[in-house]
Design a protein around this motif. Structure first.
Motif, mmCIF file in Angstrom:
data_model
loop_
_atom_site.group_PDB
_atom_site.id
_atom_site.type_symbol
_atom_site.label_atom_id
_atom_site.label_comp_id
_atom_site.label_asym_id
_atom_site.label_seq_id
_atom_site.Cartn_x
_atom_site.Cartn_y
_atom_site.Cartn_z
ATOM 1 N N LEU A 108 0.835 -1.214 0.000
ATOM 2 C CA LEU A 108 0.000 0.000 0.000
ATOM 3 C C LEU A 108 0.866 1.258 0.000
ATOM 4 C CD1 LEU A 108 -2.774 -1.062 2.496
ATOM 5 C CD2 LEU A 108 -3.036 -0.613 0.089
ATOM 6 N N TYR A 109 1.978 1.227 0.752
ATOM 7 C CA TYR A 109 2.871 2.391 0.756
ATOM 8 C C TYR A 109 3.453 2.614 -0.631
ATOM 9 C CZ TYR A 109 2.719 2.175 5.831
ATOM 10 O OH TYR A 109 2.305 2.158 7.124
ATOM 11 N N MET A 134 1.925 1.952 -3.390
ATOM 12 C CA MET A 134 0.862 2.590 -4.165
ATOM 13 C C MET A 134 0.745 4.066 -3.826
ATOM 14 S SD MET A 134 -2.285 0.026 -4.147
ATOM 15 C CE MET A 134 -1.898 -1.682 -4.226
ATOM 16 N N LEU A 135 1.075 4.431 -2.584
ATOM 17 C CA LEU A 135 0.989 5.831 -2.176
ATOM 18 C C LEU A 135 2.255 6.598 -2.541
ATOM 19 C CD1 LEU A 135 -0.699 5.380 1.269
ATOM 20 C CD2 LEU A 135 -1.601 6.655 -0.633
ATOM 21 N N ASN A 136 3.138 5.980 -3.319
ATOM 22 C CA ASN A 136 4.358 6.634 -3.765
ATOM 23 C C ASN A 136 5.289 6.954 -2.597
ATOM 24 O OD1 ASN A 136 5.924 7.392 -5.863
ATOM 25 N ND2 ASN A 136 5.201 9.506 -5.909
ATOM 26 N N ALA A 137 5.315 6.077 -1.597
ATOM 27 C CA ALA A 137 6.210 6.258 -0.463
ATOM 28 C C ALA A 137 7.171 5.073 -0.436
ATOM 29 C CB ALA A 137 5.434 6.361 0.840
ATOM 30 N N PHE A 139 10.400 4.744 0.191
ATOM 31 C CA PHE A 139 11.336 4.581 1.300
ATOM 32 C C PHE A 139 10.634 3.970 2.509
ATOM 33 C CE2 PHE A 139 13.494 6.314 5.076
ATOM 34 C CZ PHE A 139 14.723 5.708 4.890
ATOM 35 N N ILE A 140 9.419 4.471 2.788
ATOM 36 C CA ILE A 140 8.667 3.927 3.927
ATOM 37 C C ILE A 140 8.335 2.459 3.686
ATOM 38 C CG2 ILE A 140 6.545 4.161 5.239
ATOM 39 C CD1 ILE A 140 8.481 6.309 5.850
ATOM 40 N N VAL A 143 11.425 0.487 4.479
ATOM 41 C CA VAL A 143 11.641 0.463 5.932
ATOM 42 C C VAL A 143 10.631 -0.464 6.596
ATOM 43 C CG1 VAL A 143 11.492 1.871 8.000
ATOM 44 C CG2 VAL A 143 12.746 2.700 6.054
ATOM 45 N N GLN A 144 9.400 -0.440 6.076
ATOM 46 C CA GLN A 144 8.364 -1.322 6.623
ATOM 47 C C GLN A 144 8.782 -2.786 6.497
ATOM 48 O OE1 GLN A 144 5.211 -0.611 7.749
ATOM 49 N NE2 GLN A 144 4.251 -2.620 7.651
ATOM 50 N N GLN A 196 3.318 14.982 -6.172
ATOM 51 C CA GLN A 196 3.887 13.770 -6.759
ATOM 52 C C GLN A 196 4.973 14.112 -7.778
ATOM 53 O OE1 GLN A 196 2.941 11.533 -4.878
ATOM 54 N NE2 GLN A 196 1.411 10.272 -5.880
ATOM 55 N N ILE A 222 8.180 15.396 -6.126
ATOM 56 C CA ILE A 222 8.922 14.328 -5.448
ATOM 57 C C ILE A 222 9.593 13.430 -6.472
ATOM 58 C CG2 ILE A 222 8.625 12.250 -4.082
ATOM 59 C CD1 ILE A 222 6.550 13.688 -2.487
ATOM 60 N N GLN A 252 12.546 10.322 -4.497
ATOM 61 C CA GLN A 252 11.851 10.131 -3.234
ATOM 62 C C GLN A 252 12.789 10.146 -2.029
ATOM 63 O OE1 GLN A 252 8.669 9.374 -2.308
ATOM 64 N NE2 GLN A 252 9.217 8.834 -0.236
ATOM 65 N N VAL A 276 14.555 13.568 -1.322
ATOM 66 C CA VAL A 276 13.676 14.576 -0.724
ATOM 67 C C VAL A 276 13.445 14.272 0.742
ATOM 68 C CG1 VAL A 276 11.340 15.478 -0.775
ATOM 69 C CG2 VAL A 276 12.569 15.141 -2.891
ATOM 70 N N LEU A 277 13.134 12.993 1.028
ATOM 71 C CA LEU A 277 12.857 12.616 2.416
ATOM 72 C C LEU A 277 14.095 12.793 3.286
ATOM 73 C CD1 LEU A 277 10.471 11.589 3.976
ATOM 74 C CD2 LEU A 277 11.321 9.284 3.680
#
Lengths: 205, 102
Positions: A47-48, A50-53, A55-56, A59-60, A127, A130, A135, A138-139
């Protein structure tokens, strides 16, 4: 292509996430709970993505799906191997109360999510912006400039957690206390009260 | 084809949070209760990331990063406490751990 299949993919991932979350709660065997938890974590990583995250998501997978689940399974093996943990348990009788509370939580949170429009100031990190800068770059820039103090404090927190876990589980404190008690008992066999008190203080120091 | 709407992610987060909360209330095994707390944390993380995307802000992802750090530490200390409890009471059932009950 990815855009085309995004909605069915979301539903597939969402259904698997809800099913595996239910599996954590419903399975009688705690090992199965841990494995359902693993499936749930991986679905959340999807899901992350899909949300364009990205890196998260990574890490998940690394922290949750790897470290945390391994820790759970390891502790389970550690305690279950001795045979003192009842792996199989029954569901408790106050199930109805729990279900009512859960229903209330669902209604309240769900209605708020569904009814209230998402407001607030739109930031500049769209989007496109970023994706243009990258990604992780930026983070990382945000983490190490605006949130530098929090990053340092997170490091200190992890150190404290590590030391705390070691102190909690290590056995040397108890063994030294037993040794002090034994020495006191052998040294002064008759004066039991005084020896006990000194052994207690010896324990604590 | 548009992106998946943010509301769906928020609703999924609400469902996952509810399942975790019910799990904490229903189960009596400390290990499974810790797992359900992790479920709830993950639901909140999903909400943060979805809202961060919706609002064009990176703060959501930064908060999730710190949440993951805190959750890792929490699991470590919680499992250490669980091992110590197991030494004292020889059980993982929270109802049996009633040493403070008056």
């Amino acid at each position: 292509m990815i855009e085309m299949i995004q909605h069915p993919l979301f539903w597939l991932v969402a259904v698997i996430a809800v099913l595996s979350a239910s599996g954590v709660v419903l399975s009688r065997n705690a090992i199965y709970s841990a494995l359902s938890l693993l499936a749930n974590f991986i679905m959340l990583a999807a899901l992350y993505l899909m949300l364009n995250a990205q890196f998260i998501a990574i890490v998940q997978v690394v922290v949750y799906a790897d470290a945390v689940v391994v820790l759970f399974v390891f502790v389970e093996m550690l305690l279950g191997a001795v045979g003192r943990i009842p792996v199989v348990e029954r569901l408790t009788p106050h199930l109805i109360v729990a279900l009512v509370v859960g229903f209330l939580i669902m209604v309240i949170v769900g209605s708020v999510v569904y009814e209230v429009p998402i407001g607030g100031a739109r930031g500049s990190a769209t989007q496109q912006a970023i994706n243009q800068a990258g990604q992780v770059q930026v983070l990382g820039m945000t983490l190490f400039t605006d949130y530098l103090l929090a990053v340092e404090l997170a490091g200190v927190l992890m150190l404290v957690g590590l030391v705390g876990a070691l102190v909690l589980t290590h056995q040397w404190r108890r063994e030294r206390g037993i040794r002090v008690q034994r020495a006191n008992r052998e040294g002064m066999p008759s004066a039991s009260a005084g020896a006990n008190r000194s052994s207690l203080t010896g324990n604590r120091s | 084809m548009q992106d998946v709407p943010t509301t769906w992610f928020l609703l999924l987060g609400a469902i996952l949070f509810t399942i975790g909360a019910v799990g904490v209330l229903v189960r009596r095994n400390i290990l499974v209760m810790l797992m359900c707390i992790e479920l709830m944390m993950n639901a909140v993380n999903l909400t943060f990331v979805a809202l961060g995307r919706e609002l064009g802000s990176l703060t959501g992802q930064v908060v999730v990063f710190f949440t993951i750090v805190v959750a890792a530490v929490e699991v470590t200390v919680g499992l250490a406490i669980l091992i110590e409890l197991n030494r004292l009471y020889q059980t993982a059932d929270v109802d049996e751990v009633a040493g403070l009950k008056g």
